[in-house]
Scaffold this motif. Sequence first.
Motif, PDB file in Angstrom:
ATOM      1  N   THR A  88      27.521  -7.151  11.020  1.00  0.00           N
ATOM      2  CA  THR A  88      27.445  -7.534  12.431  1.00  0.00           C
ATOM      3  C   THR A  88      26.995  -6.376  13.301  1.00  0.00           C
ATOM      4  OG1 THR A  88      29.318  -8.983  11.994  1.00  0.00           O
ATOM      5  CG2 THR A  88      28.736  -8.637  14.295  1.00  0.00           C
ATOM      6  N   LEU A  89      26.079  -6.686  14.206  1.00  0.00           N
ATOM      7  CA  LEU A  89      25.604  -5.699  15.168  1.00  0.00           C
ATOM      8  C   LEU A  89      26.486  -5.811  16.408  1.00  0.00           C
ATOM      9  CD1 LEU A  89      23.134  -3.789  15.109  1.00  0.00           C
ATOM     10  CD2 LEU A  89      21.929  -5.474  16.459  1.00  0.00           C
ATOM     11  N   THR A  90      27.299  -4.794  16.666  1.00  0.00           N
ATOM     12  CA  THR A  90      28.221  -4.847  17.800  1.00  0.00           C
ATOM     13  C   THR A  90      27.739  -3.938  18.918  1.00  0.00           C
ATOM     14  OG1 THR A  90      29.583  -3.032  16.958  1.00  0.00           O
ATOM     15  CG2 THR A  90      30.171  -5.257  16.237  1.00  0.00           C
ATOM     16  N   SER A  91      28.484  -3.944  20.018  1.00  0.00           N
ATOM     17  CA  SER A  91      28.131  -3.087  21.152  1.00  0.00           C
ATOM     18  C   SER A  91      28.242  -1.608  20.784  1.00  0.00           C
ATOM     19  CB  SER A  91      29.014  -3.405  22.355  1.00  0.00           C
ATOM     20  OG  SER A  91      30.373  -3.219  22.027  1.00  0.00           O
ATOM     21  N   ARG A  92      29.079  -1.315  19.817  1.00  0.00           N
ATOM     22  CA  ARG A  92      29.242   0.080  19.381  1.00  0.00           C
ATOM     23  C   ARG A  92      27.959   0.609  18.739  1.00  0.00           C
ATOM     24  NH1 ARG A  92      34.062   2.651  15.626  1.00  0.00           N
ATOM     25  NH2 ARG A  92      33.418   4.796  15.944  1.00  0.00           N
ATOM     26  N   GLU A  93      27.321  -0.206  17.887  1.00  0.00           N
ATOM     27  CA  GLU A  93      26.046   0.200  17.271  1.00  0.00           C
ATOM     28  C   GLU A  93      24.957   0.354  18.325  1.00  0.00           C
ATOM     29  OE1 GLU A  93      28.457  -1.011  13.961  1.00  0.00           O
ATOM     30  OE2 GLU A  93      27.874  -2.310  15.623  1.00  0.00           O
ATOM     31  N   ILE A  94      24.937  -0.562  19.290  1.00  0.00           N
ATOM     32  CA  ILE A  94      23.936  -0.489  20.365  1.00  0.00           C
ATOM     33  C   ILE A  94      24.145   0.790  21.167  1.00  0.00           C
ATOM     34  CG2 ILE A  94      23.045  -1.594  22.447  1.00  0.00           C
ATOM     35  CD1 ILE A  94      22.412  -3.186  19.930  1.00  0.00           C
ATOM     36  N   GLN A  95      25.401   1.093  21.501  1.00  0.00           N
ATOM     37  CA  GLN A  95      25.710   2.292  22.279  1.00  0.00           C
ATOM     38  C   GLN A  95      25.280   3.555  21.540  1.00  0.00           C
ATOM     39  OE1 GLN A  95      29.875   3.789  23.077  1.00  0.00           O
ATOM     40  NE2 GLN A  95      29.414   2.840  25.065  1.00  0.00           N
ATOM     41  N   PRO A 103      16.925  10.228  25.868  1.00  0.00           N
ATOM     42  CA  PRO A 103      17.253  11.644  26.056  1.00  0.00           C
ATOM     43  C   PRO A 103      18.352  11.884  27.099  1.00  0.00           C
ATOM     44  CG  PRO A 103      15.220  11.120  27.197  1.00  0.00           C
ATOM     45  CD  PRO A 103      15.662   9.872  26.494  1.00  0.00           C
ATOM     46  N   GLY A 104      19.197  12.870  26.827  1.00  0.00           N
ATOM     47  CA  GLY A 104      20.205  13.425  27.730  1.00  0.00           C
ATOM     48  C   GLY A 104      20.838  12.559  28.785  1.00  0.00           C
ATOM     49  N   GLU A 105      20.511  12.871  30.028  1.00  0.00           N
ATOM     50  CA  GLU A 105      21.125  12.221  31.194  1.00  0.00           C
ATOM     51  C   GLU A 105      20.820  10.723  31.235  1.00  0.00           C
ATOM     52  OE1 GLU A 105      23.648  12.839  34.457  1.00  0.00           O
ATOM     53  OE2 GLU A 105      22.965  14.317  32.985  1.00  0.00           O
ATOM     54  N   LEU A 106      19.637  10.349  30.787  1.00  0.00           N
ATOM     55  CA  LEU A 106      19.254   8.933  30.775  1.00  0.00           C
ATOM     56  C   LEU A 106      20.153   8.133  29.833  1.00  0.00           C
ATOM     57  CD1 LEU A 106      17.218   6.923  31.932  1.00  0.00           C
ATOM     58  CD2 LEU A 106      15.720   7.449  30.019  1.00  0.00           C
ATOM     59  N   ALA A 107      20.515   8.727  28.701  1.00  0.00           N
ATOM     60  CA  ALA A 107      21.416   8.071  27.746  1.00  0.00           C
ATOM     61  C   ALA A 107      22.797   7.883  28.363  1.00  0.00           C
ATOM     62  CB  ALA A 107      21.511   8.893  26.467  1.00  0.00           C
ATOM     63  N   LYS A 108      23.278   8.899  29.105  1.00  0.00           N
ATOM     64  CA  LYS A 108      24.597   8.801  29.738  1.00  0.00           C
ATOM     65  C   LYS A 108      24.628   7.660  30.748  1.00  0.00           C
ATOM     66  CE  LYS A 108      25.809  13.662  29.233  1.00  0.00           C
ATOM     67  NZ  LYS A 108      25.950  14.946  29.927  1.00  0.00           N
ATOM     68  N   HIS A 109      23.569   7.565  31.569  1.00  0.00           N
ATOM     69  CA  HIS A 109      23.499   6.496  32.574  1.00  0.00           C
ATOM     70  C   HIS A 109      23.383   5.129  31.897  1.00  0.00           C
ATOM     71  CE1 HIS A 109      23.430   8.734  36.321  1.00  0.00           C
ATOM     72  NE2 HIS A 109      22.588   9.603  35.772  1.00  0.00           N
ATOM     73  N   ALA A 110      22.601   5.046  30.846  1.00  0.00           N
ATOM     74  CA  ALA A 110      22.423   3.781  30.132  1.00  0.00           C
ATOM     75  C   ALA A 110      23.729   3.322  29.500  1.00  0.00           C
ATOM     76  CB  ALA A 110      21.338   3.924  29.065  1.00  0.00           C
ATOM     77  N   VAL A 111      24.471   4.252  28.917  1.00  0.00           N
ATOM     78  CA  VAL A 111      25.755   3.918  28.292  1.00  0.00           C
ATOM     79  C   VAL A 111      26.746   3.436  29.351  1.00  0.00           C
ATOM     80  CG1 VAL A 111      27.780   4.912  27.141  1.00  0.00           C
ATOM     81  CG2 VAL A 111      25.501   5.357  26.248  1.00  0.00           C
ATOM     82  N   SER A 112      26.789   4.111  30.500  1.00  0.00           N
ATOM     83  CA  SER A 112      27.734   3.696  31.544  1.00  0.00           C
ATOM     84  C   SER A 112      27.365   2.317  32.098  1.00  0.00           C
ATOM     85  CB  SER A 112      27.816   4.742  32.650  1.00  0.00           C
ATOM     86  OG  SER A 112      26.909   4.495  33.673  1.00  0.00           O
ATOM     87  N   GLU A 113      26.074   2.052  32.289  1.00  0.00           N
ATOM     88  CA  GLU A 113      25.640   0.731  32.775  1.00  0.00           C
ATOM     89  C   GLU A 113      25.914  -0.350  31.734  1.00  0.00           C
ATOM     90  OE1 GLU A 113      24.404  -0.321  35.814  1.00  0.00           O
ATOM     91  OE2 GLU A 113      24.915   1.683  36.492  1.00  0.00           O
ATOM     92  N   GLY A 114      25.689  -0.034  30.474  1.00  0.00           N
ATOM     93  CA  GLY A 114      25.967  -0.986  29.399  1.00  0.00           C
ATOM     94  C   GLY A 114      27.437  -1.309  29.291  1.00  0.00           C
ATOM     95  N   THR A 115      28.284  -0.278  29.402  1.00  0.00           N
ATOM     96  CA  THR A 115      29.739  -0.466  29.351  1.00  0.00           C
ATOM     97  C   THR A 115      30.197  -1.349  30.510  1.00  0.00           C
ATOM     98  OG1 THR A 115      29.944   1.712  28.350  1.00  0.00           O
ATOM     99  CG2 THR A 115      31.957   0.732  29.238  1.00  0.00           C
ATOM    100  N   LYS A 116      29.623  -1.094  31.688  1.00  0.00           N
ATOM    101  CA  LYS A 116      29.951  -1.883  32.874  1.00  0.00           C
ATOM    102  C   LYS A 116      29.553  -3.353  32.667  1.00  0.00           C
ATOM    103  CE  LYS A 116      27.657  -1.347  36.817  1.00  0.00           C
ATOM    104  NZ  LYS A 116      27.127  -0.711  38.030  1.00  0.00           N
ATOM    105  N   ALA A 117      28.382  -3.591  32.068  1.00  0.00           N
ATOM    106  CA  ALA A 117      27.892  -4.956  31.834  1.00  0.00           C
ATOM    107  C   ALA A 117      28.763  -5.692  30.823  1.00  0.00           C
ATOM    108  CB  ALA A 117      26.441  -4.923  31.352  1.00  0.00           C
ATOM    109  N   VAL A 118      29.173  -4.982  29.744  1.00  0.00           N
ATOM    110  CA  VAL A 118      30.022  -5.596  28.723  1.00  0.00           C
ATOM    111  C   VAL A 118      31.381  -5.938  29.296  1.00  0.00           C
ATOM    112  CG1 VAL A 118      31.225  -5.161  26.535  1.00  0.00           C
ATOM    113  CG2 VAL A 118      28.812  -4.598  26.748  1.00  0.00           C
ATOM    114  N   THR A 119      31.943  -5.043  30.120  1.00  0.00           N
ATOM    115  CA  THR A 119      33.246  -5.283  30.762  1.00  0.00           C
ATOM    116  C   THR A 119      33.163  -6.502  31.672  1.00  0.00           C
ATOM    117  OG1 THR A 119      33.668  -2.910  30.726  1.00  0.00           O
ATOM    118  CG2 THR A 119      35.066  -4.242  32.161  1.00  0.00           C
ATOM    119  N   LYS A 120      32.094  -6.598  32.451  1.00  0.00           N
ATOM    120  CA  LYS A 120      31.915  -7.733  33.351  1.00  0.00           C
ATOM    121  C   LYS A 120      31.774  -9.037  32.562  1.00  0.00           C
ATOM    122  CE  LYS A 120      28.916  -9.345  37.080  1.00  0.00           C
ATOM    123  NZ  LYS A 120      27.679  -9.089  37.834  1.00  0.00           N
ATOM    124  N   PHE A 121      31.066  -8.980  31.433  1.00  0.00           N
ATOM    125  CA  PHE A 121      30.853 -10.164  30.600  1.00  0.00           C
ATOM    126  C   PHE A 121      32.155 -10.646  29.962  1.00  0.00           C
ATOM    127  CE2 PHE A 121      29.897 -12.076  26.447  1.00  0.00           C
ATOM    128  CZ  PHE A 121      29.107 -13.133  26.830  1.00  0.00           C
TER     129      PHE A 121
END
Length: 124
Positions: A88-95, A103-121
Amino acid sequence: MAPTSGKKPAPAKKAAKPAKEGKAKGKGKKTKGTESYKLYIFKVLKQVHPDTGISSKSMAILNSFIVDQFEKIASAAAQLSRVNKKPTLTSREIQTAVRLVLPGELAKHAVSEGTKAVTKFTSA
């Protein structure tokens, strides 16, 4: 007289109804359009810069870029799933894939936005 095949004659066809206003004439099976991110790119552009437009060539380039990034993240996540012998492909593998691909800062922002989206879902 022509030989008959034993079939009943076809009933007389009814007169075609005039097309109603607002409906397409050649109504039938709908064809599926190609998937793209153009609508979402445009919505984000309007959130950030409401008075700015974008050319169709620029939109095509951005759409191609997003499709490419999606494929990179998806293949990295699938590889992680295979290596860990998880079917199974979970949110952990995607993260983790996002952290590896971006790269760097972009990954941090993407992870935080993804976490926020999963929490909202999950809360909805």
